[in-house]
Design a protein around this motif. Sequence first.
Motif, PDB file in Angstrom:
ATOM      1  N   PHE A 232       0.808  -1.213   0.000  1.00  0.00           N
ATOM      2  CA  PHE A 232       0.000   0.000   0.000  1.00  0.00           C
ATOM      3  C   PHE A 232       0.845   1.269   0.000  1.00  0.00           C
ATOM      4  O   PHE A 232       0.520   2.240  -0.678  1.00  0.00           O
ATOM      5  CB  PHE A 232      -1.036   0.034   1.131  1.00  0.00           C
ATOM      6  CG  PHE A 232      -2.208   0.871   0.727  1.00  0.00           C
ATOM      7  CD1 PHE A 232      -3.230   0.323  -0.019  1.00  0.00           C
ATOM      8  CD2 PHE A 232      -2.240   2.226   0.996  1.00  0.00           C
ATOM      9  CE1 PHE A 232      -4.276   1.110  -0.483  1.00  0.00           C
ATOM     10  CE2 PHE A 232      -3.276   3.018   0.537  1.00  0.00           C
ATOM     11  CZ  PHE A 232      -4.308   2.462  -0.197  1.00  0.00           C
TER      12      PHE A 232
ATOM     13  N   GLY B 180      -9.908   0.066  -1.686  1.00  0.00           N
ATOM     14  CA  GLY B 180      -8.888   1.084  -1.951  1.00  0.00           C
ATOM     15  C   GLY B 180      -7.904   0.615  -3.009  1.00  0.00           C
ATOM     16  O   GLY B 180      -7.448   1.401  -3.841  1.00  0.00           O
TER      17      GLY B 180
ATOM     18  N   GLN C 115      -6.580   2.336  -6.508  1.00  0.00           N
ATOM     19  CA  GLN C 115      -5.161   2.502  -6.855  1.00  0.00           C
ATOM     20  C   GLN C 115      -4.855   1.830  -8.199  1.00  0.00           C
ATOM     21  O   GLN C 115      -4.145   2.395  -9.030  1.00  0.00           O
ATOM     22  CB  GLN C 115      -4.242   1.899  -5.775  1.00  0.00           C
ATOM     23  CG  GLN C 115      -4.427   2.423  -4.371  1.00  0.00           C
ATOM     24  CD  GLN C 115      -4.154   3.898  -4.191  1.00  0.00           C
ATOM     25  OE1 GLN C 115      -4.635   4.714  -4.951  1.00  0.00           O
ATOM     26  NE2 GLN C 115      -3.394   4.244  -3.163  1.00  0.00           N
TER      27      GLN C 115
ATOM     28  N   VAL D  24      -2.329   1.281   7.914  1.00  0.00           N
ATOM     29  CA  VAL D  24      -2.466   1.637   6.500  1.00  0.00           C
ATOM     30  C   VAL D  24      -2.614   3.141   6.318  1.00  0.00           C
ATOM     31  O   VAL D  24      -1.994   3.731   5.430  1.00  0.00           O
ATOM     32  CB  VAL D  24      -3.665   0.895   5.881  1.00  0.00           C
ATOM     33  CG1 VAL D  24      -3.822   1.265   4.421  1.00  0.00           C
ATOM     34  CG2 VAL D  24      -3.482  -0.601   6.022  1.00  0.00           C
TER      35      VAL D  24
ATOM     36  N   ALA E 194      -0.066   5.298   4.089  1.00  0.00           N
ATOM     37  CA  ALA E 194      -0.473   6.089   2.928  1.00  0.00           C
ATOM     38  C   ALA E 194      -0.031   7.537   3.104  1.00  0.00           C
ATOM     39  O   ALA E 194       0.477   8.173   2.178  1.00  0.00           O
ATOM     40  CB  ALA E 194      -1.987   6.018   2.759  1.00  0.00           C
TER      41      ALA E 194
ATOM     42  N   ILE F  31      -9.491   5.246   4.975  1.00  0.00           N
ATOM     43  CA  ILE F  31      -8.290   4.541   5.404  1.00  0.00           C
ATOM     44  C   ILE F  31      -7.198   4.711   4.355  1.00  0.00           C
ATOM     45  O   ILE F  31      -6.043   4.966   4.678  1.00  0.00           O
ATOM     46  CB  ILE F  31      -8.572   3.031   5.582  1.00  0.00           C
ATOM     47  CG1 ILE F  31      -9.757   2.793   6.503  1.00  0.00           C
ATOM     48  CG2 ILE F  31      -7.320   2.286   6.023  1.00  0.00           C
ATOM     49  CD1 ILE F  31      -9.497   2.819   7.953  1.00  0.00           C
ATOM     50  N   CYS F  32      -7.589   4.570   3.108  1.00  0.00           N
ATOM     51  CA  CYS F  32      -6.588   4.517   2.043  1.00  0.00           C
ATOM     52  C   CYS F  32      -6.147   5.888   1.559  1.00  0.00           C
ATOM     53  O   CYS F  32      -5.082   6.011   0.974  1.00  0.00           O
ATOM     54  CB  CYS F  32      -7.127   3.732   0.853  1.00  0.00           C
ATOM     55  SG  CYS F  32      -7.613   2.070   1.268  1.00  0.00           S
ATOM     56  N   PHE F  33      -6.989   6.875   1.753  1.00  0.00           N
ATOM     57  CA  PHE F  33      -6.690   8.186   1.164  1.00  0.00           C
ATOM     58  C   PHE F  33      -6.787   9.257   2.235  1.00  0.00           C
ATOM     59  O   PHE F  33      -7.739  10.033   2.279  1.00  0.00           O
ATOM     60  CB  PHE F  33      -7.658   8.450  -0.001  1.00  0.00           C
ATOM     61  CG  PHE F  33      -7.756   7.272  -0.933  1.00  0.00           C
ATOM     62  CD1 PHE F  33      -6.651   6.891  -1.700  1.00  0.00           C
ATOM     63  CD2 PHE F  33      -8.906   6.502  -1.005  1.00  0.00           C
ATOM     64  CE1 PHE F  33      -6.719   5.781  -2.523  1.00  0.00           C
ATOM     65  CE2 PHE F  33      -8.973   5.394  -1.834  1.00  0.00           C
ATOM     66  CZ  PHE F  33      -7.880   5.030  -2.596  1.00  0.00           C
ATOM     67  N   PRO F  34      -5.781   9.278   3.100  1.00  0.00           N
ATOM     68  CA  PRO F  34      -5.910  10.113   4.291  1.00  0.00           C
ATOM     69  C   PRO F  34      -6.051  11.610   4.016  1.00  0.00           C
ATOM     70  O   PRO F  34      -6.564  12.322   4.854  1.00  0.00           O
ATOM     71  CB  PRO F  34      -4.621   9.818   5.072  1.00  0.00           C
ATOM     72  CG  PRO F  34      -3.694   9.181   4.100  1.00  0.00           C
ATOM     73  CD  PRO F  34      -4.536   8.508   3.084  1.00  0.00           C
ATOM     74  N   TYR F  35      -5.603  12.063   2.862  1.00  0.00           N
ATOM     75  CA  TYR F  35      -5.623  13.519   2.661  1.00  0.00           C
ATOM     76  C   TYR F  35      -6.902  14.037   2.037  1.00  0.00           C
ATOM     77  O   TYR F  35      -7.034  15.227   1.800  1.00  0.00           O
ATOM     78  CB  TYR F  35      -4.418  13.957   1.819  1.00  0.00           C
ATOM     79  CG  TYR F  35      -3.140  13.810   2.590  1.00  0.00           C
ATOM     80  CD1 TYR F  35      -2.863  14.670   3.642  1.00  0.00           C
ATOM     81  CD2 TYR F  35      -2.238  12.797   2.316  1.00  0.00           C
ATOM     82  CE1 TYR F  35      -1.711  14.528   4.391  1.00  0.00           C
ATOM     83  CE2 TYR F  35      -1.086  12.642   3.057  1.00  0.00           C
ATOM     84  CZ  TYR F  35      -0.828  13.510   4.090  1.00  0.00           C
ATOM     85  OH  TYR F  35       0.308  13.361   4.837  1.00  0.00           O
TER      86      TYR F  35
ATOM     87  N   HIS G 255      -8.200  13.279  -7.302  1.00  0.00           N
ATOM     88  CA  HIS G 255      -8.634  12.016  -6.711  1.00  0.00           C
ATOM     89  C   HIS G 255     -10.136  11.971  -6.469  1.00  0.00           C
ATOM     90  O   HIS G 255     -10.684  12.937  -5.997  1.00  0.00           O
ATOM     91  CB  HIS G 255      -7.894  11.814  -5.379  1.00  0.00           C
ATOM     92  CG  HIS G 255      -8.142  10.488  -4.773  1.00  0.00           C
ATOM     93  ND1 HIS G 255      -7.350   9.408  -5.038  1.00  0.00           N
ATOM     94  CD2 HIS G 255      -9.121  10.061  -3.944  1.00  0.00           C
ATOM     95  CE1 HIS G 255      -7.829   8.363  -4.380  1.00  0.00           C
ATOM     96  NE2 HIS G 255      -8.887   8.733  -3.716  1.00  0.00           N
TER      97      HIS G 255
ATOM     98  N   HIS H 127     -16.384   6.365  -2.373  1.00  0.00           N
ATOM     99  CA  HIS H 127     -15.200   7.155  -2.695  1.00  0.00           C
ATOM    100  C   HIS H 127     -15.532   8.629  -2.891  1.00  0.00           C
ATOM    101  O   HIS H 127     -14.638   9.460  -2.963  1.00  0.00           O
ATOM    102  CB  HIS H 127     -14.505   6.587  -3.932  1.00  0.00           C
ATOM    103  CG  HIS H 127     -13.861   5.272  -3.651  1.00  0.00           C
ATOM    104  ND1 HIS H 127     -12.718   5.167  -2.896  1.00  0.00           N
ATOM    105  CD2 HIS H 127     -14.218   4.011  -3.968  1.00  0.00           C
ATOM    106  CE1 HIS H 127     -12.394   3.893  -2.791  1.00  0.00           C
ATOM    107  NE2 HIS H 127     -13.286   3.164  -3.424  1.00  0.00           N
TER     108      HIS H 127
END
Lengths: 417, 742, 373
Positions: free
Chosen positions: A14, A59, A63, A396, A400, B471-475, B522, B678
Amino acid sequence: MAESNTVVIIGGGFSGLTAAVEAAEAEKDVIVIEKNPYLGGRVAQLNKYFWKLCPPTCGLEIQFKRIKNNAGVKIYTLAEVQDIKGEEGNFDVSVKVNPRYVNEKCVACDACAQACPSYRDNTFNFGMDKTKAAYLPFNQAFPMQYVIDRNSCAPNCKACADACKYNAIDLSMKPETINIKAGAVIMAMGWNPYDASKIDNLSFGKVQNVITNMMMERLSAPNGPTQGKIIRPSDGKEVKNIAFVQCAGSRDENHLPFCSYICCLASLKQAMYVREQYPDSKVRIFYIDLRTPGLYEHRFLKKAMDDPDITLTKGKVAGINEDPETKDVIVEVEDIFSGSKTKLKFDMVVLATGMEPATKTFQTIKNVSYTSDGFVDTGAKKGIYPVGTLKNPVDVVRSAQDATSAVIKGIQSLRRI
Amino acid sequence: MEKKYGVYICKGCGIGEGVNIEKLANNVKGMVCKTHDILCSPEGINLIKEDMKNEGVNAITIAACSPRVKTEEFDFPGALIERVNLREFVVWSHEPNNEETQSLAEDYLLMGIEKIKKGDLPEPNILQDLSSTILVIGGGVSGMNAAIEAANAGYKVVLVEKEAQLGGFANRLYKKIPTGEYFNKPLIVDTDIDKLIKEVESHPDIKVYKSSKIEKTEGQPGLYDVTVSTNGGSETIKIGAIVLATGWKPYDATKLDYLGYGKSQNVVTNIEFEEIAKKGNGKILRPSDGKEAKKVAFIQCAGQRDQNHLPYCSSMCCATSLKQARYVRQNNKDAVAMVLYKDIRTPGRLELYYKEAQNDPGVMLTKAEIKGVSDAGNGNLFIEAENTLLGEKIKLEADMVVLAAGMIPTTREPQEYLDGLTLAGTKGDEAKAKYIEETPKPEFILNLSYRQGPEIPSLEGAYGFADSNFICFPYETRRTGIYAAGGVRRPMDMSEAQDDAAGAAFKAIQCIDHVSRGVAVHPRAWDITFPDPLLIRCTSCKRCTEECPFGAIDEDEKGTPFYKINRCRRCGTCMGACPERIVSFKDYSVDIIGSMIKTIESPDEETIRIIALVCENDAYPALDTAALQRKKIDPAVRFIPLRCLGGMNLVWIADALSRGLDGVLLLGCKFGENYQCHFVKGSELANYRFGKVGETLNKLQLEAERVQLMQVAIAEYDKLPDMINEYVERVKEIGPNPFKGF
Amino acid sequence: MAEQVISPDLKFVEDVIASGGGDLKKCYQCATCTVVCNVTPDNKPFPRKEMIYAQWGIKDKLISNPDIWLCHQCSDCTAYCPRGAKPGEVLGAVRKLAIQHYSPTPLSKMVGDPKYLLILFAIPVLLFLSYIVPKGYLDFSAIPRGEDGGIVYSKFMPVFPQIDVTFGAAAFFAVVCFVLGIKRYWTDMNKGVSAQGNIADSIKATISEILAHKRFEKCNVTKDRKTAHLLVFYAFIGLAITTTLAIVYLYGFHYESPYPLYDPLKLIGNISALALLYGITSVTGNRLKNAEKAGKGSYFDWLFITVIYAIVVTGILSELLRLANIALLAYPIYFAHLVFVFFLFAYAPFSKMAHMVYRATAIVFAKHTGRDK
């Protein structure tokens, strides 16, 4: 300006993926070196993420979509960095690419696997089941391409190649070494689960129904060895009385001296897997300190505490034995607040094993220095940036975050020289 | 674009065996239609390329596998491409050589052709006079690091700090925790904040505004007009993107009177303790009488992990108290620091800091539940605690008590105010006016001139932190081009804030880069399409402006929407919201999807036909995966992907049912506190709209069960086929739509 | 439950650290130690709770606590401690402080502190020199010989009154100190605890347990300790028997040393000496071998081991040198032997030697209160 506009990213988990797509979307050329035949690393093996209990593939899908839509990302799977020479702005990265024996013509039709007569331990599932020697790493793998494990093939067998209608199998592939010019390197090799068999008093490998937390993820995942049914290894019995042993190896000078950060949250999450699957189940978590620092993290702990069938007990499990007749697991612990030392029986026990940075064992890259516990020294050489769990055990979100922050450092490297 | 159509059908991967290809191809009328055994093979690709070259084919329908695979092979720059998923959606998930399977394949092909007929090749909308300057709000550790990182990456930076000097909380600290390995290292080191301040102030690309506030933020990424007011004067600056690094405030300790705060001068917060240590240059002189404190108790989680105060953990207080225990001990070998904790939370390698810090004879720790702090005379205090490691009920005496009070993001007060305002607004204008009059207005930070409000909207359960809970895209935030970093985003310590700032600075840079190319940010970071509303038909109903998850659409007094394209994420929620069907993308519109649906017809009055509108990010891959495992789905269902279920327009449902289709299934992501969408709100908004479907059904006198919304995660491919099949069974039980054949 | 007022005693913490519990403060209370400990009772087990008391310097809860003596320092806890806090060593340190606490003469401090080592040795050295110097025995040729011309130590250092009075006084002193110490300890232990059953039974059970060394069997990491300790233990018993016989010979039958090698006294004595030599060598070897896992041990421990070593080595050498008639070495070695023996016995209540008394008492108490099942 640097001689190369390329950022090499070592590791396609990740952190590496994040760094790759972020850099590529900022118009940098990106090359990802991944040692597995698929991308996604550890998170691909997870059933769900704490604290949202959402699937990691969600996620990953984004990606991968970002990669598919960005010509700037080039990926080498089954590849390992052998050496890095040069300086910031002008690195020479030599990479050994191992053969997949399956080319990009593969359509994932499964004919090769059906034809294949040999089996191999499914490493993706920590050996809890087997796959054919011609296999797809898992059902949402990217690239969606089969692999052949030549070490598991029957001698002179080419059943797979014969079965393939798409000319996708080439058993004569050889390892190749490629050289890449890069302006900056991001190290994102991630972590390995600590070898639980080294913790002798916890009896992993000796007591059948003692498994690790990463195994538990596979056991709970719909694409795992039991299609997500949480049953115990010895006899396939439904696991309705389960214990989680926190700090199995972590915070322990004899094993991993640091806290692995993720294990408390992971066990709480796994407790919820069990509780969801078996409403009549009971879960017990033995801990030293419950580490759920933060906002959502703490709320997640609260959620577990509100479940009367999840019991949290302060006291580290330091002895595990087997009931030879029932194969139940007997854990020995001091319940610190009740002030007694007891032996308790469970259907299955999950060891919350910690994370060992990949650089504990993989120290091929000589340009940086490593700490005694195997992390990459943060004062690393200019132009080479370790991220995520190579610096500190993190989850995670923080991986990230860190990978994103490494990209700006990479960009600075590209323009500095 | 002058379109020249070409349809290419692949026979590989079982398609040829499961479907009568010739019959399928016969459906294609008036355009090039070719088949190939393996379309993704070099020969197959060449077939298409040759047609492009020789025949000028530029609108290509590829009927083969899922659009999620073979993307490199089926990439034909300059051409409009539609992928028809015959493999996963037809042959892999249905019985081969079956009438219904054949019909399914034909419907998918016709839908694909319809889509490509209606669609058009997009061109990016690149706005002019874009700024690439980054605004950093907040001059603490996060803000300063963001500024330096962005400036060192080649961008101009404007840094706005409300105080007269830079440094933020770090200015108040006596020492900080070192980073790296802790063994054999000092446990406390200088903050070196002065060096950082100097670096920022002397950087040629950073312009610092001190004692300043953001009066107004207008516009959109690349085109912000930010008005900064300094000591009465103000200046408007062109800004490309924004890093929000306004940090946090300590929790109001006066609410912690049960811990003695406010009752005794010698009960202080952790921040006050820093100031005491700093003032005494390491000597801890207690406030009441200036005596040197020799017995200091640290109460961890003061007002934290507590539903009555802060229900979360500020994550940095444990290490901070261990550091402060060092302050107590360093100059006074007789002094004792007693740390009373719920759990010691020193995650990761901070564990080694914990070990080094506790390895001091005078540092004593125990788990404890604090029951109260009371006066012990002479300025000393009694601390009563239960469930400690030392006994069930204990009492300790200390000459000073330090409360490890938690962090509150600076965004919390404005958000609470605005949430209150929204709530009051729902009760009518009068209530709203009353609220505005009676509630003290906190200081706003961004002062956005956005229709959806002046600040980043709060997320349910985030307690005001400017975090997206991805979780995956913190910003990610819900205000494109504005990225939060540091303590304002979530509780974190100083060293994490440093790295976090770099990440946010990068996202700001990336956003500037994207808008300069007319590409979305994004998650559709490749997308050059954009919503192009036909405003002439707009009725100013404001649904789009209200619903846009990212506040991309402003409006005038009449309610006419103004799209700020650079804020748009291309999710199509506005398209779904619009009752007038006027929002269109070049390749995605109410008409395109509506026309696709219209191609579907029941062969007879008995055969059930259902359309399923599915989120392409999660439900669609789940269907692909189910197909990979050869899970069977009822052939009555046709799947139509949407960018996000938020783009679901009710008109499709009405049209489909009034045309005799038997049901409509909506597959979207999970919503609520742990949403998985998303686009944050897409599936939730679809659900909200779905709530109104009843009206349409009533009008048509149809059963409500014909339309259903399911929340599906990408990993639920194992359950999804059954969920769908059960739904189809229910529709079958209801019976065919009486409108069939009309 | 009543509220307890806790006042941390930094001085005591520092004492524990200085007495061999140097890693005490690293403990984070995970309870691995109590779980791996095979000698602890299940109810209110040790040593985790002792670790936190020691960390906070809560002396009252430690010094009078029988649990610190139930610990046999197997060091399983130390080997498995994830923080390297070495609970085994910490309890050893606490035991030292307990011995010092209950033996309230300045000597108790001195025995535990290397600073005073020379003074402690100076006492017997000067004492014994005061017997021989006036006689001019520093010149070895002036020392009378036996009838056969052989070396007779009793002619160098008369049994009566010099040796017996000296050692008798030392033994008396030790016993008084022990009695006083144990009395106070017993009183402290009894506070707030109710006894069960018959004290005589508890004593009997304790004796049989000690004779069999049952507890040592439960050790894992230091499995080999049982044999070593058992040998030392029985060697001491053997030597005690030897001493008793010697007294009987001398005062009962007026039969003076030296005795022939076949004499039962001599047989028991020599066998015991060899057993002691072997035992103490094993103890030392085990300690060195297990140092990494079990901890290096403290000054207090090593002083005790060294003194025993010195006694047995000087004792055996004295005999051999006497038989070999090497006066130049025999007299000084015998002199040293006496000094070490004095050291061991006179300082017993303050040295690790006291562990046998305190531990036995604690076991009796534990049995008596049902703590030890």
